[in-house]
Enzyme design. Structure first.
Site, PDB file in Angstrom:
ATOM      1  N   LYS A 167       0.862  -1.194   0.000  1.00 18.68           N
ATOM      2  CA  LYS A 167       0.000   0.000   0.000  1.00 18.68           C
ATOM      3  C   LYS A 167       0.887   1.229   0.000  1.00 18.68           C
ATOM      4  O   LYS A 167       1.475   1.593   1.011  1.00 18.68           O
ATOM      5  CB  LYS A 167      -0.895  -0.017   1.247  1.00 18.68           C
ATOM      6  CG  LYS A 167      -2.214   0.698   1.072  1.00 18.68           C
ATOM      7  CD  LYS A 167      -2.233   2.188   1.176  1.00 18.68           C
ATOM      8  CE  LYS A 167      -1.890   2.889   2.430  1.00 18.68           C
ATOM      9  NZ  LYS A 167      -1.721   4.348   2.196  1.00 18.68           N
ATOM     10  N   GLY A 178       6.260   4.581   8.846  1.00 18.50           N
ATOM     11  CA  GLY A 178       5.443   5.786   8.925  1.00 18.50           C
ATOM     12  C   GLY A 178       5.502   6.372  10.318  1.00 18.50           C
ATOM     13  O   GLY A 178       6.489   6.191  11.033  1.00 18.50           O
ATOM     14  N   SER A 179       4.419   7.027  10.711  1.00 20.43           N
ATOM     15  CA  SER A 179       4.438   7.755  11.982  1.00 20.43           C
ATOM     16  C   SER A 179       4.313   6.805  13.172  1.00 20.43           C
ATOM     17  O   SER A 179       3.719   5.725  13.062  1.00 20.43           O
ATOM     18  CB  SER A 179       3.301   8.771  12.012  1.00 20.43           C
ATOM     19  OG  SER A 179       2.070   8.097  11.923  1.00 20.43           O
ATOM     20  N   THR A 180       4.825   7.237  14.315  1.00 15.35           N
ATOM     21  CA  THR A 180       4.743   6.428  15.529  1.00 15.35           C
ATOM     22  C   THR A 180       3.281   6.222  15.927  1.00 15.35           C
ATOM     23  O   THR A 180       2.892   5.132  16.366  1.00 15.35           O
ATOM     24  CB  THR A 180       5.544   7.107  16.659  1.00 15.35           C
ATOM     25  OG1 THR A 180       6.919   7.119  16.251  1.00 15.35           O
ATOM     26  CG2 THR A 180       5.428   6.360  17.969  1.00 15.35           C
ATOM     27  N   VAL A 229       0.528   5.964  14.050  1.00 12.10           N
ATOM     28  CA  VAL A 229      -0.106   4.899  13.258  1.00 12.10           C
ATOM     29  C   VAL A 229       0.546   3.553  13.584  1.00 12.10           C
ATOM     30  O   VAL A 229      -0.131   2.530  13.683  1.00 12.10           O
ATOM     31  CB  VAL A 229      -0.038   5.218  11.744  1.00 12.10           C
ATOM     32  CG1 VAL A 229      -0.534   4.053  10.917  1.00 12.10           C
ATOM     33  CG2 VAL A 229      -0.855   6.466  11.429  1.00 12.10           C
ATOM     34  N   GLY A 230       1.857   3.542  13.804  1.00 15.12           N
ATOM     35  CA  GLY A 230       2.549   2.307  14.180  1.00 15.12           C
ATOM     36  C   GLY A 230       1.960   1.698  15.449  1.00 15.12           C
ATOM     37  O   GLY A 230       1.761   0.478  15.539  1.00 15.12           O
ATOM     38  N   GLU A 272       8.947   0.601  11.317  1.00 15.11           N
ATOM     39  CA  GLU A 272      10.015   1.594  11.191  1.00 15.11           C
ATOM     40  C   GLU A 272       9.317   2.935  11.326  1.00 15.11           C
ATOM     41  O   GLU A 272       8.597   3.357  10.421  1.00 15.11           O
ATOM     42  CB  GLU A 272      10.732   1.430   9.840  1.00 15.11           C
ATOM     43  CG  GLU A 272      12.102   2.068   9.834  1.00 15.11           C
ATOM     44  CD  GLU A 272      12.064   3.504   9.356  1.00 15.11           C
ATOM     45  OE1 GLU A 272      11.892   4.398  10.216  1.00 15.11           O
ATOM     46  OE2 GLU A 272      12.202   3.725   8.152  1.00 15.11           O
ATOM     47  N   CYS A 299      12.958  10.123   8.083  1.00 16.89           N
ATOM     48  CA  CYS A 299      12.729   9.616   9.441  1.00 16.89           C
ATOM     49  C   CYS A 299      13.975   9.736  10.308  1.00 16.89           C
ATOM     50  O   CYS A 299      13.881   9.944  11.507  1.00 16.89           O
ATOM     51  CB  CYS A 299      12.236   8.177   9.392  1.00 16.89           C
ATOM     52  SG  CYS A 299      13.210   7.137   8.324  1.00 16.89           S
ATOM     53  N   GLU A 344       8.906  15.198  16.200  1.00 22.28           N
ATOM     54  CA  GLU A 344       9.392  15.094  14.815  1.00 22.28           C
ATOM     55  C   GLU A 344       8.690  16.173  13.975  1.00 22.28           C
ATOM     56  O   GLU A 344       7.469  16.188  13.877  1.00 22.28           O
ATOM     57  CB  GLU A 344       9.037  13.702  14.286  1.00 22.28           C
ATOM     58  CG  GLU A 344       9.605  13.405  12.926  1.00 22.28           C
ATOM     59  CD  GLU A 344       9.360  11.952  12.489  1.00 22.28           C
ATOM     60  OE1 GLU A 344       8.238  11.448  12.702  1.00 22.28           O
ATOM     61  OE2 GLU A 344      10.279  11.344  11.946  1.00 22.28           O
TER      62      GLU A 344
HETATM   63  P1  NDP Z   1       1.346   8.065   8.394  1.00 26.15           P
HETATM   64  O1  NDP Z   1       1.995   7.250   9.428  1.00 26.15           O
HETATM   65  O2  NDP Z   1      -0.105   8.344   8.527  1.00 26.15           O
HETATM   66  O3  NDP Z   1       1.564   7.402   6.951  1.00 26.15           O
HETATM   67  C1  NDP Z   1       2.371   6.308   6.648  1.00 26.15           C
HETATM   68  C2  NDP Z   1       1.595   5.271   5.833  1.00 26.15           C
HETATM   69  O4  NDP Z   1       0.590   4.646   6.659  1.00 26.15           O
HETATM   70  C3  NDP Z   1       0.831   5.840   4.651  1.00 26.15           C
HETATM   71  O5  NDP Z   1       0.813   4.906   3.603  1.00 26.15           O
HETATM   72  C4  NDP Z   1      -0.547   6.031   5.248  1.00 26.15           C
HETATM   73  O6  NDP Z   1      -1.551   6.200   4.317  1.00 26.15           O
HETATM   74  C5  NDP Z   1      -0.695   4.770   6.056  1.00 26.15           C
HETATM   75  N1  NDP Z   1      -1.701   4.817   7.096  1.00 26.15           N
HETATM   76  C6  NDP Z   1      -2.293   5.904   7.675  1.00 26.15           C
HETATM   77  N2  NDP Z   1      -3.157   5.508   8.623  1.00 26.15           N
HETATM   78  C7  NDP Z   1      -3.120   4.156   8.662  1.00 26.15           C
HETATM   79  C8  NDP Z   1      -3.775   3.155   9.462  1.00 26.15           C
HETATM   80  N3  NDP Z   1      -4.625   3.488  10.421  1.00 26.15           N
HETATM   81  N4  NDP Z   1      -3.469   1.862   9.240  1.00 26.15           N
HETATM   82  C9  NDP Z   1      -2.570   1.503   8.311  1.00 26.15           C
HETATM   83  N5  NDP Z   1      -1.943   2.404   7.518  1.00 26.15           N
HETATM   84  C10 NDP Z   1      -2.194   3.713   7.692  1.00 26.15           C
HETATM   85  O7  NDP Z   1       2.128   9.416   8.244  1.00 26.15           O
HETATM   86  P2  NDP Z   1       1.556  10.816   7.714  1.00 26.15           P
HETATM   87  O8  NDP Z   1       1.661  10.816   6.252  1.00 26.15           O
HETATM   88  O9  NDP Z   1       0.212  11.129   8.287  1.00 26.15           O
HETATM   89  O10 NDP Z   1       2.605  11.821   8.350  1.00 26.15           O
HETATM   90  C11 NDP Z   1       2.445  12.255   9.706  1.00 26.15           C
HETATM   91  C12 NDP Z   1       3.758  12.380  10.394  1.00 26.15           C
HETATM   92  O11 NDP Z   1       4.340  11.103  10.474  1.00 26.15           O
HETATM   93  C13 NDP Z   1       4.774  13.223   9.658  1.00 26.15           C
HETATM   94  O12 NDP Z   1       4.643  14.576   9.964  1.00 26.15           O
HETATM   95  C14 NDP Z   1       6.048  12.643  10.157  1.00 26.15           C
HETATM   96  O13 NDP Z   1       6.377  13.253  11.387  1.00 26.15           O
HETATM   97  C15 NDP Z   1       5.732  11.193  10.392  1.00 26.15           C
HETATM   98  N6  NDP Z   1       6.185  10.316   9.293  1.00 26.15           N
HETATM   99  C16 NDP Z   1       7.268   9.552   9.532  1.00 26.15           C
HETATM  100  C17 NDP Z   1       7.761   8.735   8.550  1.00 26.15           C
HETATM  101  C18 NDP Z   1       8.956   7.902   8.777  1.00 26.15           C
HETATM  102  O14 NDP Z   1       9.536   7.381   7.821  1.00 26.15           O
HETATM  103  N7  NDP Z   1       9.353   7.694  10.001  1.00 26.15           N
HETATM  104  C19 NDP Z   1       7.171   8.691   7.215  1.00 26.15           C
HETATM  105  C20 NDP Z   1       5.982   9.491   7.072  1.00 26.15           C
HETATM  106  C21 NDP Z   1       5.540  10.286   8.096  1.00 26.15           C
HETATM  107  P3  NDP Z   1      -1.858   7.716   3.847  1.00 26.15           P
HETATM  108  O15 NDP Z   1      -0.744   8.064   2.945  1.00 26.15           O
HETATM  109  O16 NDP Z   1      -3.114   7.638   3.167  1.00 26.15           O
HETATM  110  O17 NDP Z   1      -1.942   8.545   5.092  1.00 26.15           O
END
Ligand code: NDP
Length: 486
Positions: free
Chosen positions: A192, A243-245, A247-248, A265, A299, A396
């Site tokens: 995804k 992705g974000s902590t 959502v993790g 991660e 990240c 972050e």
């Molecule tokens: P998210 O954690 O929301 O996005 C990462 C991925 O998870 C995207 O594909 C997202 O889809 C998907 N996602 C969102 N919600 C869910 C869920 N409930 N279950 C499963 N998958 C989901 O990051 P954001 O884009 O909202 O960014 C927010 C903050 O997160 C940033 O400001 C940054 O601080 C941090 N971030 C950190 C990253 C890293 O590599 N450590 C990468 C990205 C963000 P969708 O794109 O539709 O939201």
């Protein structure tokens, strides 16, 4: 006439525009979901435009998958898995190798699409994202027939079907980090991509077709958080998430008690430590690379800059001089250092955190630059007079913003660096090897760079401690999350 008034000395020198041509890019008007080896119409998903963050114009139409689409993708992956796992490793390796070669062949096109869809400078897409994506597939092609060597000679079997959710900051590269080891180990996958950057993943779907990868081994279902949540709750055997902590944590809670594999991660607030014996000019380049690379959407960005007090003024002075040379603008221009912010939402988050820094009493300086009228932009920014409790020192920001703190002794540097709920990466700038090793041993961070920053290699493990997640990607360590080892 004074010499300084001559027309010649009044000439101001500037860069001529150097835009990368996008004429050769072959994007379709609309993309379906990549399921079972074909681009298909959605069952319960919807068509959405993918937007160029530098212009706010649509780049192409894509399809966001609904829960039924996710279920169909998982079923396709399930149907393909046993046969894929049964192939001898050397045969799977050939497919993974072909994907790597095809990424190389289409690298120019992929780099442009990455910059159009995500806003990152073409120099970075061209020189970092796409070559590293190919390198990951090459690396794991090499492991496919040597899996036992990667896990200490023990028996290893694939997990089965893996669900993979990737973010928008390195779209194709994160897809490669996830897919390459999964495939080499005999898993099939449902990927995804992020809502704002689905296009290079869809081109990767085309590449899987060109590589004649068996149908269903890779399935790609773009979508928003709802699609990601549907994948997490689907009948997969393992989830890998970057992705974000926040959502993790939701994902970990959703998987609790289901006996599934999980790697996370997550975010970071990584410390970049500059000691007084460092080569200061080099350190300044490293600081710039650490925080302004990819607009700070990284990240492991070196977003907490810790400088030894005796050189703090010199380092911040030189850093400010260097920052003022950064060129912000058109991501497709080869002179651009800092491109567009990935989305309006991300820009809002950056602005809110920067405002909190000002309100809490830190001193803000942003470089003067002409930002384009359309699109989402943020001028590179430095905060000094930052206290460890300020939000800009703790949270972050994920943007081109560096927070500077100081320290007097090595012990204080270590304590401040570890004073974070995150533990993803760190940088150490010193002339003394012994000091670098001593400090590195005391830091709680998954990746530590010495006298450099943001260097990535497919053979090196990457991952975090604490709220930065668990599990490793890259190298032999990156096989482990995709194998059941007995
Ligand atoms: P998210 O954690 O929301 O996005 C990462 C991925 O998870 C995207 O594909 C997202 O889809 C998907 N996602 C969102 N919600 C869910 C869920 N409930 N279950 C499963 N998958 C989901 O990051 P954001 O884009 O909202 O960014 C927010 C903050 O997160 C940033 O400001 C940054 O601080 C941090 N971030 C950190 C990253 C890293 O590599 N450590 C990468 C990205 C963000 P969708 O794109 O539709 O939201």
């Amino acid at each position: 006439m004074a010499a300084t008034d001559t027309p010649r000395t009044r000439i101001t020198w500037d860069y001529a525009p150097a835009p990368e041509s996008s004429d050769h890019v072959r994007l379709r008007d609309t993309y379906g979901l990549f399921i079972g080896g074909a681009f298909v119409d959605p069952r319960d998903g919807q068509r959405v435009a993918s937007i160029n963050p530098a212009t706010e114009e649509p780049v192409a139409e894509v399809t966001f998958g609904g829960a039924e689409d996710v279920a169909a993708a998982v079923a396709a992956a399930r149907a393909a898995q046993a046969r894929w796992a049964a192939l001898p490793g050397r045969e799977r390796a050939k497919y993974v190798f072909r994907i790597a070669r095809l990424i190389q062949e289409r690298s120019r096109e992929l780099a442009i699409v990455e910059s159009l869809d995500g806003g990152k400078p073409i120099r970075e897409s061209r020189d970092v994202d796409i070559p590293l994506a190919a390198a990951h597939f090459f690396h794991y092609a090499g492991w496919a027939d040597k899996l036992r060597y990667g896990v200490g000679g023990r028996d290893a079997a694939p997990y089965g079907v893996v669900g993979q959710v990737v973010p928008w900051n390195f779209p194709l590269l994160m897809a490669a980090w996830k897919l390459a080891p999964a495939l080499a180990c005999g898993n099939t996958a449902v990927l995804k991509p992020a809502e704002t950057t689905p296009l290079t993943a869809l081109l990767l779907g085309e590449i899987c077709q060109e590589a004649e990868l068996p149908d269903g081994v890779v399935n790609i279902v773009p979508g928003d958080g709802t699609t990601g949540a549907a994948l997490v709750r689907s009948e997969v055997d393992k989830i890998a998430f970057t992705g974000s902590t926040a959502v993790g944590k939701d994902i970990q809670a959703a998987l609790a008690g289901r006996g599934m594999g999980l790697t996370l991660e997550l975010g970071g607030k990584s410390a970049n430590l500059v000691f007084e014996d460092a080569a200061i000019d080099q350190a300044v380049e490293g600081i710039v690379q650490g925080i302004f690379f990819n607009q700070g959407h990284v990240c492991c960005a070196g977003s907490r800059l810790l400088i030894q007090e005796s050189v703090a003024e010199e380092v911040t002075g030189k850093l400010w001089d260097r920052m003022r040379l950064l060129r912000v603008g058109d991501p497709l221009d080869k002179n651009t250092d800092v491109g567009a912010i990935n989305s309006a939402e991300q820009l809002e988050r950056i602005e809110a955190l920067v405002e909190s820094g000002v309100q809490e009493g830190a001193v803000r300086r942003s470089i003067a630059c002409d930002l384009p009228e359309r699109g989402w932009w943020f001028a590179p920014t430095i905060f000094t007079e930052v206290a460890p409790a300020h939000r800009i020192a703790v949270e972050e920001i994920f943007g081109p913003v560096v927070s500077v703190l100081t320290f007097r002794t090595q012990a204080e540097a270590i304590e401040k660096a570890n004073n974070s709920r995150y533990g993803l990466a760190a940088g150490i700038w010193t002339d003394k090897g012994s000091k670098a090793f001593e400090v590195a041993r005391a830091l709680k961070a998954g990746v530590i760079w010495q006298n450099t920053y943001n260097k990535f290699d497919p053979t090196a493990a990457f991952g975090g401690y604490k709220e930065s997640g668990f599990g490793r990607e890259g190298g032999a360590a990156g096989l482990r999350p995709y194998l059941r080892v007995s």
